[in-house]
Design a protein around this motif. Structure first.
Motif, PDB file in Angstrom:
ATOM      1  N   PHE A  18      56.784  63.717  24.340  1.00 18.10           N
ATOM      2  CA  PHE A  18      57.783  64.443  25.117  1.00 18.10           C
ATOM      3  C   PHE A  18      58.783  65.093  24.162  1.00 18.10           C
ATOM      4  O   PHE A  18      59.033  64.599  23.065  1.00 18.10           O
ATOM      5  CB  PHE A  18      58.506  63.523  26.111  1.00 18.10           C
ATOM      6  N   ALA A  66      61.059  70.926  30.240  1.00 14.10           N
ATOM      7  CA  ALA A  66      60.338  69.673  30.003  1.00 14.10           C
ATOM      8  C   ALA A  66      59.858  69.033  31.301  1.00 14.10           C
ATOM      9  O   ALA A  66      58.812  68.394  31.338  1.00 14.10           O
ATOM     10  CB  ALA A  66      61.241  68.690  29.253  1.00 14.10           C
ATOM     11  N   CYS A 106      61.607  63.833  28.857  1.00  9.33           N
ATOM     12  CA  CYS A 106      62.326  64.401  27.719  1.00  9.33           C
ATOM     13  C   CYS A 106      63.564  63.564  27.446  1.00  9.33           C
ATOM     14  O   CYS A 106      63.987  62.758  28.292  1.00  9.33           O
ATOM     15  CB  CYS A 106      62.730  65.859  27.972  1.00  9.33           C
TER      16      CYS A 106
END
Length: 465
Positions: free
Chosen positions: A400, A461, A343
């Motif tokens: 992502f 994430a 992320c």
């Protein structure tokens, strides 16, 4: 699931948790405090395998020469007799009163003696220090919010560092604007505020932890490194083969999979997200590319650092954090390494050198950028098509999530000429991107005073609880 939480079965008894502190621990002014104080709510989170006891004392100080020294109270004696397996120490707020803080030279020694008294117990408890809450008392109030933030908190961090103890940053559990629902009298948390405290402590205790390493080989970042104190955690600073200053900060408890956050630029500036992730078992890493402006030379330097981290057993994918011009390197590196990124958290990020420093930067900043890229003149810089705003398609291939925090009144790195262009491209590509807008805020301050939304985004994430 292997967690840091102690096993009641292994102990053949309930795990004893002693909550040592002042009126905030006691639950002053909380209706039905036996149910809603932070120790009581922590008990609810931990469950029946734990016995959480509240040893809070109204007005108590850490200072032995304070007006109400905790060490002279019955609760102190009872806490020691409890023979806890875990001790949570949250003192320091009342020490900020002028009549107490005149003895501040003794705070460190008194705190050390306090720690040692629990270390001497046969139960050999796990000792966790907790920094004082941010408070919103007026300047003429006996309890000084400035002393708490600027002097008491750093001393508590110093004690954690010296003693290699776990530490929880409670200062940023509330934002820097007073919320009457969390702290009705500007000092003591409500049941809701105490709930935030309890949850933060529980989340730390419940880390899904990495097994303790058995190898005697030092990680690459410790070899010849200089140790330093990063808000109570141990950091290592070294110079790599390319002459770049690098840093790695270790958590006290390492989360499973050895997750890490890679920070770009402005080390220790608005560090609250980094601190919270250290509490959750993350390593924090840094590789200096200060004067390279996200150029190919900067990307090459980061490539070399990443190889070292991967070889040392850290997670293959990490969270990237970039503030201001740090946006250039995190995105230019991610565009070439999208498969290695979990992320991106970007804060008022520069997304195009044609906007900064070409237009809104200083003459010196522009000159240094041209040199970093090897441009011969301004026209070459304007023709450059490898900026973060040019990499939306490459970034989207990584699949992502992305979070930007921006000030809507930022005139240096404007939202419309940086994040907005990139945001529109990512949305058109169907790639998730979240923008947190800060109304009436310029380029500073960065981050959020309470970083929970940022931390939760990164944990999610990284598939961390």
């Amino acid at each position: 699931m292997a967690t840091v939480l102690l096993s009641a079965q292994a102990y053949a008894k309930k795990i004893r948790v002693a909550c040592v502190g002042n009126s905030i621990t006691y639950g002053a002014f909380i209706q039905d405090r036996d149910k809603w104080s932070y120790p009581a709510q922590l008990q609810a989170y931990l469950g029946e395998d734990y016995e959480v006891q509240n040893f809070g004392v109204n007005g108590a100080t850490m200072l032995s020469q304070g007006d109400n020294p905790y060490i002279k109270t019955n609760e102190y004696r009872r806490a020691l007799e409890f023979k806890p397996d875990i001790v949570l120490i949250k003192l320091g707020t009342n020490d900020s009163k002028s009549q107490n803080w005149e003895h501040k030279a003794e705070f460190i020694n008194d705190y050390q003696s306090f720690i040692d008294s629990f270390r001497a117990l046969d139960s050999q408890p796990r000792i966790i220090l907790i920094t004082p809450l941010r408070c919103f008392t007026p300047d003429n109030d006996p309890i000084s919010s400035k002393i708490i933030a600027r002097e008491v908190r750093p001393m508590v961090e110093e004690m954690a560092y010296r003693n290699k103890l776990e530490i929880i940053n409670m200062h940023n559990v509330v934002a820097d604007t007073w919320d009457p629902t969390l702290m009705p009298d500007h000092l003591h948390p409500s049941a809701k505020g105490a709930g935030l405290m309890a949850l933060k402590i529980y989340k730390h205790l419940a880390i899904d932890s990495e097994p303790v390493a058995t190898t005697s080989v030092q990680p690459f970042y410790k070899q010849g490194a200089k140790q330093f104190n990063f808000h109570g955690f141990t950091g290592y600073e070294f110079v790599n083969d390319e002459g770049a200053v690098c840093r790695v900060v270790e958590p006290r408890i390492v989360a499973k999979g050895r997750p890490w956050l890679w920070r770009a630029r402005f080390w220790d500036f608005e560090p609250q997200t980094d601190i919270d992730l250290l509490e959750r078992g993350y390593h924090i890493a840094y590789c200096d590319v200060a004067e390279l402006f996200g150029s190919p030379r900067a990307v090459a330097r980061w490539n070399a650092f990443y190889k070292c981290m991967a070889k040392a057993g850290f997670s293959r994918k990490m969270a990237l954090e970039g503030m201001s011009r740090g946006g250039l390197i995190i995105y230019n590196w991610a565009a070439k390494n999208a498969d290695k990124v979990a992320c991106i958290y970007a804060d008022a990020p520069v997304m195009d050198i044609k906007q900064w420093p070409m237009i809104s930067g200083s003459a010196d900043e522009k000159k240094r950028m041209l040199e970093a890229y090897g441009f011969q003149n301004d026209d070459e810089a304007r023709a450059w098509q490898a900026n973060p705003v040019d990499y939306a398609r490459a970034i989207s291939k990584g699949h992502f999530p992305i979070l930007h925090v921006v000030g809507d009144s930022d005139e240096g790195v404007t939202y419309r000429n940086n994040t907005k262009i990139f945001e529109d491209q990512m949305r058109a590509l169907g790639t998730p991107i979240q923008i947190i807008h800060k109304p009436a805020t310029g380029h500073h301050p960065h981050s959020l005073s309470c970083p929970k939304p940022i931390v939760d985004f990164i944990l999610h994430a990284m598939n961390q609880p």
